[in-house]
Design a protein around this motif. Structure first.
Motif, PDB file in Angstrom:
ATOM      1  N   PRO A   1      -7.087  -3.290  -8.798  1.00 50.46           N
ATOM      2  CA  PRO A   1      -6.170  -2.920  -7.719  1.00 50.46           C
ATOM      3  C   PRO A   1      -6.782  -3.215  -6.364  1.00 50.46           C
ATOM      4  N   ALA A   2      -5.960  -3.492  -5.392  1.00 49.76           N
ATOM      5  CA  ALA A   2      -6.455  -3.805  -4.042  1.00 49.76           C
ATOM      6  C   ALA A   2      -5.648  -3.026  -3.016  1.00 49.76           C
ATOM      7  N   MET A   3      -6.342  -2.577  -1.974  1.00 50.12           N
ATOM      8  CA  MET A   3      -5.655  -1.912  -0.877  1.00 50.12           C
ATOM      9  C   MET A   3      -4.933  -2.939  -0.022  1.00 50.12           C
TER      10      MET A   3
ATOM     11  N   PRO B   1     -17.389   1.923 -10.633  1.00 55.29           N
ATOM     12  CA  PRO B   1     -17.151   2.651  -9.388  1.00 55.29           C
ATOM     13  C   PRO B   1     -15.892   2.137  -8.708  1.00 55.29           C
ATOM     14  N   PRO B   2     -15.102   3.027  -8.122  1.00 55.72           N
ATOM     15  CA  PRO B   2     -13.811   2.634  -7.566  1.00 55.72           C
ATOM     16  C   PRO B   2     -13.944   1.522  -6.532  1.00 55.72           C
ATOM     17  N   PRO B   3     -13.068   0.511  -6.606  1.00 56.56           N
ATOM     18  CA  PRO B   3     -13.023  -0.515  -5.578  1.00 56.56           C
ATOM     19  C   PRO B   3     -12.386   0.069  -4.328  1.00 56.56           C
ATOM     20  N   PRO B   4     -12.285  -0.698  -3.248  1.00 58.63           N
ATOM     21  CA  PRO B   4     -11.573  -0.181  -2.073  1.00 58.63           C
ATOM     22  C   PRO B   4     -10.197   0.323  -2.478  1.00 58.63           C
ATOM     23  N   GLY B   5      -9.866   1.509  -2.066  1.00 62.88           N
ATOM     24  CA  GLY B   5      -8.598   2.107  -2.468  1.00 62.88           C
ATOM     25  C   GLY B   5      -8.728   3.011  -3.664  1.00 62.88           C
ATOM     26  N   GLY B   6      -9.909   3.012  -4.321  1.00 64.04           N
ATOM     27  CA  GLY B   6     -10.092   3.846  -5.502  1.00 64.04           C
ATOM     28  C   GLY B   6      -9.929   5.317  -5.195  1.00 64.04           C
ATOM     29  N   GLN B   7     -10.413   5.756  -4.041  1.00 63.65           N
ATOM     30  CA  GLN B   7     -10.277   7.156  -3.676  1.00 63.65           C
ATOM     31  C   GLN B   7      -8.819   7.539  -3.506  1.00 63.65           C
ATOM     32  N   LEU B   8      -8.036   6.647  -2.948  1.00 60.00           N
ATOM     33  CA  LEU B   8      -6.614   6.909  -2.788  1.00 60.00           C
ATOM     34  C   LEU B   8      -5.949   7.042  -4.153  1.00 60.00           C
TER      35      LEU B   8
ATOM     36  N   ARG C   1       2.742   3.832   5.626  1.00 60.30           N
ATOM     37  CA  ARG C   1       2.223   4.350   4.361  1.00 60.30           C
ATOM     38  C   ARG C   1       1.280   3.347   3.698  1.00 60.30           C
ATOM     39  N   PRO C   2       0.176   3.825   3.147  1.00 55.56           N
ATOM     40  CA  PRO C   2      -0.747   2.908   2.470  1.00 55.56           C
ATOM     41  C   PRO C   2      -0.122   2.339   1.207  1.00 55.56           C
ATOM     42  N   ARG C   3      -0.614   1.159   0.827  1.00 58.02           N
ATOM     43  CA  ARG C   3      -0.089   0.496  -0.360  1.00 58.02           C
ATOM     44  C   ARG C   3      -1.239   0.061  -1.267  1.00 58.02           C
ATOM     45  N   ILE C   4      -0.947  -0.005  -2.543  1.00 63.31           N
ATOM     46  CA  ILE C   4      -1.907  -0.469  -3.540  1.00 63.31           C
ATOM     47  C   ILE C   4      -1.245  -1.578  -4.348  1.00 63.31           C
ATOM     48  N   GLU C   5      -1.910  -2.728  -4.412  1.00 63.68           N
ATOM     49  CA  GLU C   5      -1.372  -3.857  -5.172  1.00 63.68           C
ATOM     50  C   GLU C   5      -2.180  -4.041  -6.452  1.00 63.68           C
ATOM     51  N   CYS C   6      -1.482  -4.224  -7.563  1.00 64.72           N
ATOM     52  CA  CYS C   6      -2.125  -4.385  -8.865  1.00 64.72           C
ATOM     53  C   CYS C   6      -1.651  -5.674  -9.516  1.00 64.72           C
ATOM     54  N   ALA C   7      -2.577  -6.401 -10.118  1.00 62.97           N
ATOM     55  CA  ALA C   7      -2.222  -7.583 -10.900  1.00 62.97           C
ATOM     56  C   ALA C   7      -1.784  -7.130 -12.282  1.00 62.97           C
ATOM     57  N   LEU C   8      -0.624  -7.609 -12.724  1.00 60.91           N
ATOM     58  CA  LEU C   8      -0.125  -7.310 -14.052  1.00 60.91           C
ATOM     59  C   LEU C   8      -0.264  -8.541 -14.935  1.00 60.91           C
ATOM     60  N   GLN C   9      -0.012  -8.355 -16.214  1.00 62.38           N
ATOM     61  CA  GLN C   9      -0.080  -9.484 -17.134  1.00 62.38           C
ATOM     62  C   GLN C   9       0.959 -10.538 -16.773  1.00 62.38           C
ATOM     63  N   ALA C  10       2.082 -10.090 -16.249  1.00 64.91           N
ATOM     64  CA  ALA C  10       3.150 -11.034 -15.926  1.00 64.91           C
ATOM     65  C   ALA C  10       3.716 -10.726 -14.546  1.00 64.91           C
ATOM     66  N   GLY C  11       2.843 -10.682 -13.541  1.00 66.66           N
ATOM     67  CA  GLY C  11       3.318 -10.476 -12.188  1.00 66.66           C
ATOM     68  C   GLY C  11       2.402  -9.578 -11.386  1.00 66.66           C
ATOM     69  N   THR C  12       2.937  -9.037 -10.306  1.00 65.54           N
ATOM     70  CA  THR C  12       2.186  -8.112  -9.458  1.00 65.54           C
ATOM     71  C   THR C  12       3.038  -6.882  -9.172  1.00 65.54           C
ATOM     72  N   LEU C  13       2.359  -5.785  -8.938  1.00 62.00           N
ATOM     73  CA  LEU C  13       3.025  -4.525  -8.666  1.00 62.00           C
ATOM     74  C   LEU C  13       2.429  -3.913  -7.401  1.00 62.00           C
ATOM     75  N   THR C  14       3.298  -3.440  -6.534  1.00 62.36           N
ATOM     76  CA  THR C  14       2.843  -2.815  -5.297  1.00 62.36           C
ATOM     77  C   THR C  14       3.408  -1.405  -5.200  1.00 62.36           C
ATOM     78  N   MET C  15       2.498  -0.434  -5.047  1.00 65.52           N
ATOM     79  CA  MET C  15       2.906   0.964  -4.897  1.00 65.52           C
ATOM     80  C   MET C  15       2.738   1.395  -3.445  1.00 65.52           C
ATOM     81  N   THR C  16       3.739   2.057  -2.912  1.00 69.13           N
ATOM     82  CA  THR C  16       3.664   2.654  -1.578  1.00 69.13           C
ATOM     83  C   THR C  16       3.478   4.151  -1.743  1.00 69.13           C
ATOM     84  N   ILE C  17       2.446   4.699  -1.089  1.00 68.42           N
ATOM     85  CA  ILE C  17       2.042   6.083  -1.306  1.00 68.42           C
ATOM     86  C   ILE C  17       2.409   6.951  -0.109  1.00 68.42           C
ATOM     87  N   ASN C  18       2.971   8.107  -0.387  1.00 69.55           N
ATOM     88  CA  ASN C  18       3.249   9.079   0.667  1.00 69.55           C
ATOM     89  C   ASN C  18       1.928   9.724   1.089  1.00 69.55           C
ATOM     90  N   PRO C  19       1.478   9.550   2.343  1.00 69.80           N
ATOM     91  CA  PRO C  19       0.161  10.049   2.751  1.00 69.80           C
ATOM     92  C   PRO C  19       0.078  11.566   2.864  1.00 69.80           C
TER      93      PRO C  19
END
Length: 408
Positions: free
Chosen positions: A161-163, A29-36, A174-192
């Motif tokens: 992923p985390a909100m 089940p989607p974690p917080p931010g899964g719906q986004l 704008r909301p953001r989603i942070e993801c753990a990568l194998q070699a770092g972190t990635l943050t996406m900014t979403i147009n609401p």
């Protein structure tokens, strides 16, 4: 030495950039931010036409030295007609509804030209032109055209992923989603309003990539979407073939024509003395003196094209072992630990002998600028060098080995 490490890692890092969201995060089940995230995926899935400019910023710091690069990608898609254009700083990819075209500045005077698969998917595109991942692959490309976007972008990723709250300096909040990568972190900014991605920031874990102490690397994609679901001009999907020779595969394109041979081609093979995965020193000049052909494959676990090439190398190794051919084959690991490699070998049921190039010494002497790189040695000379991986490479390597075995 440090520049070699940066260059050796660069191709694989761009694959890591595709690992935007961990696959496991969507199995439950989607974690917080899964719906986004679901709304983002749905927005790209429903987009029929797309026109955007992607501004890429690369920033690297090594001690007091800094290196910054800037470039723009222009992306256009007309989904109903299977037309796509990605105009990047060093390559151009076009589909016109019937044909697939691709050229790269690294191979002047030639282009890839093949019949187009329908429907168009990014998985098929990267199969035909894996070279497009160097130096970068646009992030929205995966969201627009992957058959299974979540599976596709999870390559190399780990964690959920985390909100995140909006950046305090962002007036649009704008909301953001942070993801753990194998070699770092990635943050996406979403147009609401559109649920399309406005910005992607990747902070690379340079420690995990075994880069020099004090090295910092980050990548920023600013995506300006000009229009969606509005007809795109036909000239955006034009590809000029003037003074360019067509090829039907990337391997043929790389192996024939104007591209310069590797600097070691037909020259004496440099010495190579490295420990095995079991910690035993191995000198190919001494321990493989009875081998008529030696194959060295420079690779790492975090490199998707390396992983794609390994099954073919395993088949080659099994063929050599079964027929008792005088051929030695080694997977030369780049900068990782024995524990990592042993686990990867066990998980993938591989039996190719491994040599550990922990400090990139062999990579430097063999002119490895990116991985995978496969070197074929016969009679003490480097006879063939293959940089990168594309479909059919394993058959070509086998044919080259067979030809060398018949030489006096």
């Amino acid at each position: 030495m440090t520049s070699l490490r940066l260059s050796t890692c660069l191709s694989a890092i761009w694959f890591v950039l595709l690992g935007l969201v961990c696959q496991s995060a969507f199995a439950a089940p989607p974690p917080p931010g899964g719906q986004l995230i679901d709304r983002v995926l749905d927005a790209y899935r429903k987009t029929q036409q797309y026109d955007a400019t992607l501004k890429l910023s690369i920033d690297q710091t090594l001690g007091r030295w800094t290196n910054s690069q800037r470039g723009e990608f222009y992306i256009a898609l007309d989904r109903p007609s299977n037309r796509l254009s990605i105009d990047a700083p060093d390559y151009l990819l076009v589909t016109d509804g019937d044909k697939f075209y691709f050229r790269t500045n690294r191979i002047p005077g030639k282009h890839l030209e093949i019949d187009l698969a329908k429907p168009l998917t990014c998985e098929w595109i990267i199969q035909q032109a894996p070279d497009m991942v160097y130096p970068a692959t646009p992030t929205d490309f995966a969201f627009l055209l992957a058959t299974d976007p979540l599976k596709f972008v999870s390559q190399g990723a780990a964690g959920d992923p985390a909100m995140l709250p909006a950046d305090p300096d962002d007036p649009l909040k704008r909301p953001r989603i942070e993801c753990a990568l194998q070699a770092g972190t990635l943050t996406m900014t979403i147009n609401p309003k559109t649920f399309l991605i406005d910005k992607v920031v990747v902070d690379v874990d340079t420690v995990q990539l075994n880069l020099a102490f004090g090295t910092k690397m980050s990548y920023t994609y600013d995506i300006e979407v000009h229009s969606t679901d509005v007809p795109v001009a036909d000239d955006r999907f034009a590809f000029d073939t003037t003074n360019s020779i067509p090829s039907q595969t990337m391997q043929h394109m790389m192996a024939s024509g104007a591209n310069l041979p590797h600097r070691l081609q037909d020259k004496p093979a440099p010495p190579l003395n490295l420990p095995t995965i079991d910690g035993i020193d191995h000198d190919i000049a001494v321990d493989d003196k009875d081998a008529k052909v030696i194959v060295l494959d420079f690779w790492a676990t975090w490199c998707p094209p390396c992983r794609a090439a390994l099954p073919g190398l395993q088949e080659l190794y099994a063929w050599v072992q079964t027929d008792g051919k005088p051929v030695a084959i080694y997977a030369v690991n780049q900068g990782e630990t024995v524990e990592e490699v042993k686990q990867f070998w066990a998980d993938n049921k591989l039996s190719i002998p491994v040599l550990m190039d922990e400090n990139f010494i062999a990579a430097e002497s063999y002119g490895v600028n990116g991985i995978p790189q496969t070197v074929i040695i016969a009679n003490g000379k480097v006879r063939h060098v293959h940089e990168g991986y594309s479909n059919g490479l394993e058959e070509q390597i086998k044919a080259e080995v067979e030809a060398l075995l018949t030489e006096p």
